[in-house]
Enzyme design. Sequence first.
Site, short mmCIF file in Angstrom:
data_model
loop_
_atom_site.label_atom_id
_atom_site.label_comp_id
_atom_site.label_asym_id
_atom_site.label_seq_id
_atom_site.Cartn_x
_atom_site.Cartn_y
_atom_site.Cartn_z
N ALA A 242 1.01 -1.26 -0.42
CA ALA A 242 0.06 0.06 -0.05
C ALA A 242 0.62 1.11 0.01
O ALA A 242 0.22 2.84 -0.01
CB ALA A 242 -1.29 0.65 1.33
N ASP A 243 2.35 0.88 -0.24
CA ASP A 243 2.99 2.02 0.49
C ASP A 243 2.90 3.12 -1.23
O ASP A 243 2.97 2.89 -2.53
CB ASP A 243 4.23 1.79 0.32
CG ASP A 243 5.40 3.09 0.72
OD1 ASP A 243 5.44 3.86 1.39
OD2 ASP A 243 6.08 3.77 0.27
N ILE A 244 2.63 4.04 -1.71
CA ILE A 244 2.74 4.61 -2.16
C ILE A 244 4.58 4.95 -3.60
O ILE A 244 4.16 4.51 -4.44
CB ILE A 244 2.07 6.48 -2.32
CG1 ILE A 244 0.67 6.37 -1.85
CG2 ILE A 244 2.35 7.09 -3.53
CD1 ILE A 244 0.51 7.52 -1.42
N GLY A 245 5.90 4.92 -2.30
CA GLY A 245 6.54 4.80 -2.33
C GLY A 245 7.09 3.82 -3.56
O GLY A 245 7.97 3.84 -4.35
N TRP A 284 12.70 2.21 -2.43
CA TRP A 284 12.63 3.22 -2.13
C TRP A 284 14.04 4.02 -2.82
O TRP A 284 13.78 4.94 -3.08
CB TRP A 284 12.81 3.20 -1.02
CG TRP A 284 10.81 3.25 0.10
CD1 TRP A 284 9.86 3.28 -0.22
CD2 TRP A 284 10.55 2.54 0.91
NE1 TRP A 284 8.46 2.97 0.10
CE2 TRP A 284 9.50 2.34 0.98
CE3 TRP A 284 11.82 1.17 1.76
CZ2 TRP A 284 8.47 1.52 2.35
CZ3 TRP A 284 10.65 0.50 2.51
CH2 TRP A 284 9.42 0.92 2.47
#
Length: 288
Positions: A242-245, A284
Amino acid sequence: MWEETIKIDGPYNFDSVLDRHQPDPLKQVNLEQRSIRVPIFIDDRPHVVDVKAIGTIDQPAFHLSGKSEADKAALIQRIAEIFQWNVPLKRIHQYFQQTDLKEIFQTFIGTPLILDFDLFGSITKCIIHQQINMKFAYTLTEGFVKTFGFEIDGLWFNPQPETVATLTVEQLREIKMSGRKAEYIIGFAREIVDHGLDLEALKRESDEEIFHRLTKVRGIGKWTVENFLLFGLGRPNLFPMADIGIQNALKKLYQLERKPTNEEMAHYIKGWEPYLSYASLYLWRSIE
């Protein structure tokens, strides 16, 4: 006063560690001297350890120093844990040479997964950072630590659960924290002080057991637990879909016109286990 020189297997890029800590106003980083000062608790006793890189990416070496000779061994062990000096980055690097992340791992070779300095601080920081931009998150965290923590030799220590459990929502509101986050942080501290939540003991639990235990605490959801597993405990096989990055990095890597779906991500990561945390870390880095 004690001193120690530590040599580890490469590759290990300590300068990338310092770069990631540099924006945090609570961290004392000297890029020219390649050093950082680390606040550590050993059996509730606070210590300051100075860590300075004296080697290279291929042949990493470090000079450590502190004041408490009696706690020297425990401090060195904790520093090694924080900076993940026992993790075989060479093996992980070689593993990803057979994957779609090959070029990213070559570009950012030797990037370690660094732990937060304090377990309680790791989770309170996550709660503070929820749903706000990074600049304000740093400001709010700095205000929290400097108002309710303490200072030794010019280095700030996170307030500990026993202190935070006695605070009121109004006290946290005075440093611009929302009422809801204030309730969450105080409630979390009281879960430790009054109800026996042992963060150190969680190191011996599985990821699933930690999810089950921590998500019972009001204000701690999946995102916070994933961050704690990654940056509090250094678990090697976490991939926060779910992390946008992460989504943006995958979009860039696979030249997609839109962010990948969960199904697509599940397909991509099949070949990256059991090192999904390192896949996340390098993805990231690829968009920093």
